[in-house]
Write a protein that holds these residues in place. Structure first.
Motif, PDB file in Angstrom:
ATOM      1  N   GLU A 222     -16.821   0.053 -34.722  1.00 35.50           N
ATOM      2  CA  GLU A 222     -17.422  -0.920 -33.831  1.00 35.50           C
ATOM      3  C   GLU A 222     -18.330  -0.229 -32.803  1.00 35.50           C
ATOM      4  O   GLU A 222     -18.308   0.993 -32.671  1.00 35.50           O
ATOM      5  CB  GLU A 222     -16.330  -1.727 -33.136  1.00 35.50           C
ATOM      6  CG  GLU A 222     -15.478  -2.554 -34.095  1.00 35.50           C
ATOM      7  CD  GLU A 222     -16.292  -3.544 -34.893  1.00 35.50           C
ATOM      8  OE1 GLU A 222     -17.148  -4.223 -34.311  1.00 35.50           O
ATOM      9  OE2 GLU A 222     -16.083  -3.651 -36.118  1.00 35.50           O
ATOM     10  N   PRO A 223     -19.128  -0.995 -32.058  1.00 33.49           N
ATOM     11  CA  PRO A 223     -20.084  -0.392 -31.108  1.00 33.49           C
ATOM     12  C   PRO A 223     -19.407   0.151 -29.857  1.00 33.49           C
ATOM     13  O   PRO A 223     -19.662  -0.299 -28.734  1.00 33.49           O
ATOM     14  CB  PRO A 223     -21.029  -1.554 -30.786  1.00 33.49           C
ATOM     15  CG  PRO A 223     -20.216  -2.778 -30.985  1.00 33.49           C
ATOM     16  CD  PRO A 223     -19.305  -2.465 -32.134  1.00 33.49           C
ATOM     17  N   TYR A 224     -18.528   1.119 -30.053  1.00 27.16           N
ATOM     18  CA  TYR A 224     -17.833   1.769 -28.950  1.00 27.16           C
ATOM     19  C   TYR A 224     -17.778   3.272 -29.224  1.00 27.16           C
ATOM     20  O   TYR A 224     -17.774   3.702 -30.382  1.00 27.16           O
ATOM     21  CB  TYR A 224     -16.408   1.236 -28.800  1.00 27.16           C
ATOM     22  CG  TYR A 224     -16.323  -0.231 -28.451  1.00 27.16           C
ATOM     23  CD1 TYR A 224     -16.373  -0.654 -27.125  1.00 27.16           C
ATOM     24  CD2 TYR A 224     -16.200  -1.196 -29.451  1.00 27.16           C
ATOM     25  CE1 TYR A 224     -16.297  -2.008 -26.804  1.00 27.16           C
ATOM     26  CE2 TYR A 224     -16.118  -2.540 -29.135  1.00 27.16           C
ATOM     27  CZ  TYR A 224     -16.169  -2.939 -27.816  1.00 27.16           C
ATOM     28  OH  TYR A 224     -16.099  -4.272 -27.497  1.00 27.16           O
ATOM     29  N   LEU A 225     -17.723   4.059 -28.170  1.00 21.69           N
ATOM     30  CA  LEU A 225     -17.526   5.496 -28.288  1.00 21.69           C
ATOM     31  C   LEU A 225     -16.165   5.849 -27.708  1.00 21.69           C
ATOM     32  O   LEU A 225     -15.830   5.429 -26.599  1.00 21.69           O
ATOM     33  CB  LEU A 225     -18.624   6.267 -27.546  1.00 21.69           C
ATOM     34  CG  LEU A 225     -20.046   6.130 -28.081  1.00 21.69           C
ATOM     35  CD1 LEU A 225     -20.987   7.041 -27.311  1.00 21.69           C
ATOM     36  CD2 LEU A 225     -20.119   6.445 -29.569  1.00 21.69           C
ATOM     37  N   LEU A 226     -15.395   6.620 -28.453  1.00 21.13           N
ATOM     38  CA  LEU A 226     -14.109   7.077 -27.969  1.00 21.13           C
ATOM     39  C   LEU A 226     -14.310   8.230 -26.988  1.00 21.13           C
ATOM     40  O   LEU A 226     -15.417   8.762 -26.839  1.00 21.13           O
ATOM     41  CB  LEU A 226     -13.233   7.512 -29.135  1.00 21.13           C
ATOM     42  CG  LEU A 226     -13.054   6.506 -30.279  1.00 21.13           C
ATOM     43  CD1 LEU A 226     -12.032   7.020 -31.271  1.00 21.13           C
ATOM     44  CD2 LEU A 226     -12.661   5.141 -29.757  1.00 21.13           C
TER      45      LEU A 226
ATOM     46  N   PHE B 158     -24.043   1.142 -27.274  1.00 24.98           N
ATOM     47  CA  PHE B 158     -22.589   1.058 -27.392  1.00 24.98           C
ATOM     48  C   PHE B 158     -21.947   1.092 -26.015  1.00 24.98           C
ATOM     49  O   PHE B 158     -22.608   1.295 -25.004  1.00 24.98           O
ATOM     50  CB  PHE B 158     -22.044   2.218 -28.237  1.00 24.98           C
ATOM     51  CG  PHE B 158     -22.383   2.124 -29.698  1.00 24.98           C
ATOM     52  CD1 PHE B 158     -23.164   1.103 -30.205  1.00 24.98           C
ATOM     53  CD2 PHE B 158     -21.920   3.084 -30.590  1.00 24.98           C
ATOM     54  CE1 PHE B 158     -23.482   1.020 -31.552  1.00 24.98           C
ATOM     55  CE2 PHE B 158     -22.219   3.029 -31.935  1.00 24.98           C
ATOM     56  CZ  PHE B 158     -23.006   1.992 -32.411  1.00 24.98           C
ATOM     57  N   GLU B 159     -20.622   0.926 -25.996  1.00 29.98           N
ATOM     58  CA  GLU B 159     -19.839   1.028 -24.770  1.00 29.98           C
ATOM     59  C   GLU B 159     -18.912   2.232 -24.846  1.00 29.98           C
ATOM     60  O   GLU B 159     -18.385   2.559 -25.905  1.00 29.98           O
ATOM     61  CB  GLU B 159     -19.006  -0.239 -24.545  1.00 29.98           C
ATOM     62  CG  GLU B 159     -19.829  -1.490 -24.279  1.00 29.98           C
ATOM     63  CD  GLU B 159     -18.949  -2.692 -23.989  1.00 29.98           C
ATOM     64  OE1 GLU B 159     -17.852  -2.487 -23.410  1.00 29.98           O
ATOM     65  OE2 GLU B 159     -19.326  -3.810 -24.354  1.00 29.98           O
ATOM     66  N   CYS B 160     -18.718   2.892 -23.712  1.00 27.07           N
ATOM     67  CA  CYS B 160     -17.806   4.036 -23.648  1.00 27.07           C
ATOM     68  C   CYS B 160     -16.379   3.549 -23.414  1.00 27.07           C
ATOM     69  O   CYS B 160     -16.158   2.568 -22.702  1.00 27.07           O
ATOM     70  CB  CYS B 160     -18.214   4.987 -22.521  1.00 27.07           C
ATOM     71  SG  CYS B 160     -19.825   5.764 -22.755  1.00 27.07           S
ATOM     72  N   THR B 161     -15.424   4.231 -24.018  1.00 29.44           N
ATOM     73  CA  THR B 161     -14.016   3.924 -23.798  1.00 29.44           C
ATOM     74  C   THR B 161     -13.275   5.219 -23.490  1.00 29.44           C
ATOM     75  O   THR B 161     -13.815   6.317 -23.635  1.00 29.44           O
ATOM     76  CB  THR B 161     -13.375   3.265 -25.035  1.00 29.44           C
ATOM     77  OG1 THR B 161     -13.191   4.258 -26.056  1.00 29.44           O
ATOM     78  CG2 THR B 161     -14.247   2.138 -25.574  1.00 29.44           C
ATOM     79  N   LYS B 162     -12.018   5.087 -23.096  1.00 30.05           N
ATOM     80  CA  LYS B 162     -11.154   6.237 -22.856  1.00 30.05           C
ATOM     81  C   LYS B 162     -10.133   6.407 -23.981  1.00 30.05           C
ATOM     82  O   LYS B 162      -9.222   7.230 -23.877  1.00 30.05           O
ATOM     83  CB  LYS B 162     -10.436   6.087 -21.517  1.00 30.05           C
ATOM     84  CG  LYS B 162     -11.373   6.142 -20.318  1.00 30.05           C
ATOM     85  CD  LYS B 162     -10.597   6.075 -19.011  1.00 30.05           C
ATOM     86  CE  LYS B 162     -11.546   6.145 -17.817  1.00 30.05           C
ATOM     87  NZ  LYS B 162     -10.801   6.078 -16.535  1.00 30.05           N
TER      88      LYS B 162
END
Length: 565
Positions: free
Chosen positions: A392-396, A540-544
Motif C-alpha cells: 500500500e502507499p505507505y513507507l515502513l 506515500f505516507e510515513c509510518t513507524k
C-alpha cells in the motif's frame, strides 16, 4: 427446465409476494445525529458491502486459505449452483470451501486477506449510519468466521451472529453446525427478545423486510441507486475506519466467477511468461533484456540521472523503498550496470534465480555493517531499509544502519503495479514471489532516482573520521565493551573530544554522539529524512511500523526464513 433461481449465485434471494411489501425510506435519508445511544442491526452482504455476491469471498478463502485446486473446483461448481435454491447454494459453497480446511488458515485469511476486499466494497452511506450508532449488531447467513474479524476490528461491531460451521479437531468438516443456516429475522428475535432495535438496515428483498420490520426505524439499500450512483457509495481510502497498511494473499483482484475464469485461462501462459522473463534477465545483456521484457508486457521506466562513481573508487549506495523482491533487479537493468543487493531472509530459490549478486544479512548490526561496508568498497550497493515489502502507499520505518556506511547516499523511489497477482507474501511460499509478480499480464515498475543527499544532511562521519585520522595522526584507537552483550568494537575518538565521549560504549547511540559532536546528523535523522524524501516523491505516507509488526499482524511470526543446516 426453468432456472428461476439463476441469480442466486450473484445476488441475495428476493422473493415476490402477492402482497405489496412495505416501502421503507432509502438509507441516504437517515439522520446521523443523536444516534450514539441507539442500537443498529444489519447484514453485511448486499447492505454493508456494495457487492451482493457471496461467491468472491468464498473464492478468496478457497484460493488463499486452501489451494488453487480447491479454488478451481469451486469455480467448476458455479454453473450448477444456478439451479439450486439459496440454502443449497450456500451449503455447497461452504462444503467446497471449508471441507478439510485448517482453522489456522481460515484465521489468517480472515485477518490478513479478506479485510482489504471488504474495505474496498464498503457502502459509504451504510457505513456512515453504522458509525453514528452506539451498539452495532450484524446478522448474516454466511459463516461467522468469514466476517467476524473484520467487523469487530475495523467497524467496532459489538456482536456478529452468523452461520456456525462444524469442526473436527483443527479442521473444518465442510458442514454447518446443528443449528443450520442462520435465518436473520428468527436469529434477531432469539438474540434480543422483545426489545426492538432502534435502527434496521436491509435490502428490498422479502427476507430483509422481515428482518428490519422488527426495528423502530428501518432503511433499505436500493439496488437501482447503487447502479446509477455507484460512485457516491464508494468508500474513499481516506475515510477508511482504519488505514489499510498491511494485507496478504496472492490475488490482486476481486475473484468474481468471470474474473476467476479469466485467471485460470491465463495461468498456464502466465507461468510460461514468468519463466521467459526470468531467463532473459539471467542470461542476456541489460539492454537486450530490457527490450525483450518490454515486448513481453513488462513496463519499466526510469526517471532521474544516475550519479557518477566516486573518485576514491567506492561504490554508490542506493537507498530504495521496498515494493517487491525484484526492486534491485529492475534498478540494475534500467541503469545497465551490475549492482549488489542486501536483504533479510532471502529464500534459496530467489537467491538462485537472481540475475544480480545478493547478500543475506544476519540482523547482527555490527556484522551487517562490516558486510555492507566491504560490499560498498567493491562496487555499487542497493539497500532497502524497510526490511520488508509494503503493498500500500505507505513507507515502513527505515533502519538507520545504512547511514553509517557513507555520506554518498542516493535515494531511489520505487513504485509497482499489478493487476492479477501480488509478488510478495507474508504467510505463503516466499520463493514464489518473483514468479507470481512476473506472471501478471502487464506488471509495471517505475523508478525515480532522486538527487544525491547533501553532505550536510548526512552523518559525514565514517569517511571524515578516517580522513582526519590519517592526516593529523591525533586519533587513538580505543576498544570498549558494549553493555549486556560483551562485544568489543573499535571506536575512533580524537584527542579533541571530551573525556565522556572517549569512554563511551560501542553502540549505535555512541556513534551518533560522536557524529553529532563533529557537526553531522545522527543516523536516525538521516534515515528519517530519506524516508520523508521518498514518501514525498511517491505520494506515500510515513509510518513507524517495522518488519516485525507486519509479520506479527499478517502471519503471526517474525518473518524469518528458516535455513536448512
Amino acid at each position: 427446465m426453468k432456472f428461476k433461481n439463476s441469480a442466486f449465485l450473484f445476488r441475495k434471494p428476493s422473493f415476490k409476494s402477492s402482497h405489496q411489501l412495505p416501502l421503507y425510506p432509502n438509507i441516504t435519508t437517515c439522520n446521523l445525529h443523536g444516534r450514539k445511544s441507539q442500537t443498529l442491526v444489519c447484514d453485511i452482504h448486499g447492505t454493508l458491502l456494495r457487492s451482493q455476491s457471496f461467491f468472491p469471498y468464498f473464492m478468496l478463502v478457497a484460493f488463499e486459505g486452501g489451494s488453487i485446486f480447491r479454488a478451481f473446483f469451486l469455480l467448476l461448481s458455479s454453473p450448477f449452483l444456478c439451479v439450486l435454491n439459496f440454502e443449497l447454494q450456500l451449503k455447497v459453497m461452504i462444503f467446497i470451501t471449508f471441507c478439510g480446511l485448517r482453522l489456522k488458515n481460515m484465521d489468517i485469511v480472515g485477518r490478513a486477506v479478506l479485510p482489504k476486499f471488504y474495505l474496498e466494497s464498503l457502502n459509504l452511506h451504510v457505513y456512515e449510519v453504522i458509525n453514528s450508532a452506539g451498539a452495532k449488531m450484524v446478522f448474516t447467513s454466511v459463516p461467522r468466521v468469514m466476517v467476524e474479524g473484520f467487523l469487530k476490528e475495523y467497524l467496532n461491531v459489538d456482536s456478529v451472529i452468523g452461520t456456525e460451521l462444524h469442526t473436527i479437531g483443527n479442521y473444518f468438516s465442510g458442514l454447518v453446525s446443528n443449528s443450520g443456516l442462520l435465518i436473520k429475522h428468527r436469529a434477531l428475535k432469539e438474540f434480543i427478545g422483545e426489545r426492538k432495535p432502534d435502527i434496521g438496515i436491509g435490502t428490498s428483498s422479502f427476507n430483509d423486510h422481515l428482518f428490519i420490520s422488527f426495528c423502530k426505524e428501518a432503511y433499505v439499500v436500493n439496488k437501482e441507486d447503487m447502479k446509477i450512483g455507484a460512485s457516491s457509495t464508494i468508500m474513499p481510502r481516506e475515510k477508511y475506519p482504519k488505514p489499510l497498511i498491511f494485507h496478504d494473499g496472492r490475488l490482486a483482484f476481486l475473484p468474481t466467477p468471470l474474473a476467476t475464469l479469466s485467471m485460470f485461462i491465463w495461468f498456464p501462459l502466465g507461468i510460461f511468461l514468468a519463466i521467459f522473463r526470468i531467463s532473459i534477465g539471467i542470461f542476456l545483456p541489460y539492454k537486450l533484456a530490457l527490450f525483450l521484457a518490454t515486448l513481453s508486457g513488462v513496463k519499466l521506466s526510469l526517471n532521474g540521472t544516475d550519479p557518477s562513481r566516486l573518485e576514491n573508487g567506492k561504490g554508490v549506495l542506493y537507498v530504495c523503498n521496498h515494493r517487491t523482491l525484484l526492486d534491485p533487479v529492475f534498478l540494475s537493468i534500467l541503469l545497465g550496470k551490475p549492482l549488489t543487493a542486501v536483504t533479510y531472509s532471502l529464500s534459496k530459490m530467489s537467491e538462485f534465480i537472481s540475475p544480480i549478486k545478493t547478500m543475506r544479512l544476519t540482523r547482527d548490526r555490527e556484522q551487517d555493517r562490516e558486510t555492507m561496508q566491504k560490499l560498498l568498497s567493491e562496487g555499487d550497493l542497493v539497500v532497502c531499509p524497510e526490511g520488508t515489502t509494503c503493498r500500500e502507499p505507505y513507507l515502513l520505518r527505515f533502519s538507520s544502519l545504512f547511514a553509517e556506511l557513507t555520506d554518498e547516499i542516493v535515494p531511489v523511489a520505487v513504485n509497482t503495479n499489478v493487476t492479477m497477482f501480488y509478488g510478495n507474501t507474508a504467510s505463503g511460499f516466499k520463493c514464489l514471489d518473483p514468479i507470481f509478480f512476473l506472471m501478471n499480464p502487464r506488471p509495471s515498475c517505475t523508478i525515480e532516482i532522486l538527487g544525491k543527499v547533501p553532505k550536510e544532511l548526512t552523518c559525514a562521519g565514517v569517511k571524515s573520521r578516517n580522513k582526519n585520522k590519517e592526516q593529523s595522526g591525533a586519533s587513538s584507537s580505543r576498544y570498549a565493551k558494549g553493555l549486556g552483550k560483551g562485544r568489543t568494537t573499535r571506536v575512533y575518538c580524537t584527542q579533541s573530544y571530551p573525556i565522556f565521549l572517549q569512554k563511551t560504549i560501542s553502540t549505535t547511540q555512541t556513534r551518533n554522539l560522536l557524529i553529532t559532536w563533529q557537526g553531522g546528523k545522527s543516523t536516525h535523522e538521516v534515515a528519517n529524512y530519506i524516508q520523508r524524501q521518498l514518501a514525498d516523491a511517491l505520494g506515500f505516507e510515513c509510518t513507524k511500523f517495522t518488519r516485525r509488526d507486519k509479520y506479527l499482524m499478517l502471519a503471526g511470526n517474525k518473518g524469518l526464513v528458516m535455513q536448512n543446516p
